[in-house]
Design a protein around this motif. Structure first.
Motif, PDB file in Angstrom:
ATOM      1  N   ARG A 199      -3.433  -0.234  47.161  1.00 19.63           N
ATOM      2  CA  ARG A 199      -5.442   0.703  46.629  1.00 19.63           C
ATOM      3  C   ARG A 199      -5.394   1.683  45.764  1.00 19.63           C
ATOM      4  O   ARG A 199      -6.423   0.971  44.976  1.00 19.63           O
ATOM      5  CB  ARG A 199      -5.370   1.990  48.159  1.00 19.63           C
ATOM      6  CG  ARG A 199      -5.091   1.405  49.359  1.00 19.63           C
ATOM      7  CD  ARG A 199      -5.562   2.402  50.746  1.00 19.63           C
ATOM      8  NE  ARG A 199      -6.757   2.989  50.587  1.00 19.63           N
ATOM      9  CZ  ARG A 199      -6.936   3.583  50.917  1.00 19.63           C
ATOM     10  NH1 ARG A 199      -6.542   4.610  52.243  1.00 19.63           N
ATOM     11  NH2 ARG A 199      -8.402   4.335  51.005  1.00 19.63           N
ATOM     12  N   GLY A 200      -4.313   2.233  45.341  1.00 23.79           N
ATOM     13  CA  GLY A 200      -4.845   3.308  43.936  1.00 23.79           C
ATOM     14  C   GLY A 200      -4.643   4.313  44.110  1.00 23.79           C
ATOM     15  O   GLY A 200      -3.718   4.912  44.748  1.00 23.79           O
ATOM     16  N   LEU A 201      -4.995   5.305  43.328  1.00 28.14           N
ATOM     17  CA  LEU A 201      -5.001   6.634  42.632  1.00 28.14           C
ATOM     18  C   LEU A 201      -5.502   8.056  43.586  1.00 28.14           C
ATOM     19  O   LEU A 201      -6.807   7.365  43.206  1.00 28.14           O
ATOM     20  CB  LEU A 201      -4.213   7.111  41.392  1.00 28.14           C
ATOM     21  CG  LEU A 201      -3.231   8.347  40.938  1.00 28.14           C
ATOM     22  CD1 LEU A 201      -1.658   7.965  41.667  1.00 28.14           C
ATOM     23  CD2 LEU A 201      -3.469   8.613  39.781  1.00 28.14           C
ATOM     24  N   PHE A 202      -5.189   9.038  44.312  1.00 34.42           N
ATOM     25  CA  PHE A 202      -6.349   9.374  44.726  1.00 34.42           C
ATOM     26  C   PHE A 202      -6.446  10.851  44.416  1.00 34.42           C
ATOM     27  O   PHE A 202      -5.066  11.232  44.063  1.00 34.42           O
ATOM     28  CB  PHE A 202      -6.585   8.734  46.463  1.00 34.42           C
ATOM     29  CG  PHE A 202      -6.973   7.820  46.778  1.00 34.42           C
ATOM     30  CD1 PHE A 202      -7.847   7.231  47.064  1.00 34.42           C
ATOM     31  CD2 PHE A 202      -5.791   6.887  46.433  1.00 34.42           C
ATOM     32  CE1 PHE A 202      -8.728   6.090  47.382  1.00 34.42           C
ATOM     33  CE2 PHE A 202      -6.414   4.902  46.697  1.00 34.42           C
ATOM     34  CZ  PHE A 202      -7.493   5.003  47.165  1.00 34.42           C
ATOM     35  N   VAL A 203      -7.548  12.187  44.450  1.00 34.26           N
ATOM     36  CA  VAL A 203      -7.412  13.039  44.596  1.00 34.26           C
ATOM     37  C   VAL A 203      -6.102  13.423  46.504  1.00 34.26           C
ATOM     38  O   VAL A 203      -6.880  12.852  47.025  1.00 34.26           O
ATOM     39  CB  VAL A 203      -8.301  13.808  44.298  1.00 34.26           C
ATOM     40  CG1 VAL A 203      -8.378  15.259  44.660  1.00 34.26           C
ATOM     41  CG2 VAL A 203      -9.240  13.546  43.253  1.00 34.26           C
ATOM     42  N   ILE A 204      -5.910  14.691  46.076  1.00 32.97           N
ATOM     43  CA  ILE A 204      -5.493  15.184  47.355  1.00 32.97           C
ATOM     44  C   ILE A 204      -6.233  15.272  48.498  1.00 32.97           C
ATOM     45  O   ILE A 204      -7.087  16.246  48.209  1.00 32.97           O
ATOM     46  CB  ILE A 204      -3.971  15.942  47.358  1.00 32.97           C
ATOM     47  CG1 ILE A 204      -4.353  16.771  46.793  1.00 32.97           C
ATOM     48  CG2 ILE A 204      -2.722  15.824  46.681  1.00 32.97           C
ATOM     49  CD1 ILE A 204      -3.471  18.272  46.935  1.00 32.97           C
ATOM     50  N   ASP A 205      -6.500  15.032  49.626  1.00 38.19           N
ATOM     51  CA  ASP A 205      -7.438  15.574  50.667  1.00 38.19           C
ATOM     52  C   ASP A 205      -6.364  16.226  51.603  1.00 38.19           C
ATOM     53  O   ASP A 205      -5.292  15.929  51.694  1.00 38.19           O
ATOM     54  CB  ASP A 205      -7.856  14.212  51.688  1.00 38.19           C
ATOM     55  CG  ASP A 205      -8.767  15.113  52.267  1.00 38.19           C
ATOM     56  OD1 ASP A 205      -9.587  15.763  52.048  1.00 38.19           O
ATOM     57  OD2 ASP A 205      -9.550  14.155  53.243  1.00 38.19           O
ATOM     58  N   MET A 206      -6.841  17.474  51.390  1.00 37.92           N
ATOM     59  CA  MET A 206      -5.781  19.095  51.991  1.00 37.92           C
ATOM     60  C   MET A 206      -6.168  19.140  53.444  1.00 37.92           C
ATOM     61  O   MET A 206      -7.089  19.045  54.051  1.00 37.92           O
ATOM     62  CB  MET A 206      -6.586  20.593  51.579  1.00 37.92           C
ATOM     63  CG  MET A 206      -6.534  20.266  49.773  1.00 37.92           C
ATOM     64  SD  MET A 206      -4.412  20.540  49.306  1.00 37.92           S
ATOM     65  CE  MET A 206      -4.315  22.044  50.020  1.00 37.92           C
TER      66      MET A 206
END
Length: 215
Positions: A71-78
């Protein structure tokens, strides 16, 4: 004999990229859960993909970015669990910093410096501005302990805190209680009351966790 004439240390391109990404994540330019598109980011930053990938890898190691297979690289979802864990780490760092100030530092000067930020918080009418001063207060608290290691550990948790505070802005009014909470803590530090300062820090972190995880 110590030589003071030596090559100047220059920040590497990956370090600069990593710092820009931290700020973009912390200030909401990249929202929690947002995908980082390498080609678009390289174009916006005007850099090649090699240093960009190295900069992004640093944030992955810090836990601010997550790679999802296929899928790729994502900002963390807290998640609530992430929030509790982050505040657990922050609490440990800031309690250690306060203890160091109160046992071995100039706690009166430290408390006065923190109260100067509180004065600015009290004068700010915008919850977002109060949030930035909230961060500044806690960054200064750790910095005043004089421990580079505590400050380094604090850095990542502060980026995550910025993400959380942005989510919390809707739970505060223009005349919220944050200035009072920080004032009480700063006064406890200035007076040298280690036990009260420790109790107030714990309560402060617990309040933030409750606000965030109940949303």
């Amino acid at each position: 004999m110590t030589s003071y004439i030596e090559p100047l240390a220059q920040e590497s391109t990956p370090s600069i990229i990593a710092d820009k990404l931290r700020k973009a994540i912390g200030h909401g330019e990249f929202r929690p859960g947002a995908q980082i598109v390498e080609a678009d980011l390289a174009r916006k930053l005007g850099v090649s993909r090699g240093p960009l990938r190295e900069g992004m890898q640093r944030l992955t190691q810090e836990g601010l970015l997550v790679s999802i297979r296929n899928r790729g690289l994502f900002v963390i979802d807290m998640t609530p669990a992430d929030i509790r864990d982050m505040y657990l780490a922050r609490e440990a760092i800031e309690r250690a910093a306060a203890r160091e100030i109160l046992l071995d530092g100039d706690y009166e000067t430290a408390g006065s410096a923190l109260l100067a930020i509180v004065d600015r918080m009290a004068a700010a009418g915008d919850p977002a501005a109060v949030g930035e001063l909230d961060i500044e207060f806690h960054e200064l608290l750790v910095r005043l302990a004089g421990s580079p290691r505590l400050s380094r550990m604090h850095q990542t948790s502060i980026i995550e805190t910025r993400m959380c505070i942005r989510a919390l802005e809707g739970t505060y009014t223009a005349r919220d209680a944050r200035a009072v909470e920080h004032q009480t803590l700063a006064v406890a530090i200035r007076s040298g009351d280690a036990e009260l300062a420790d109790e107030l820090l714990i309560a402060h972190m617990d309040d933030a966790i409750q606000r965030l995880t109940s949303r």
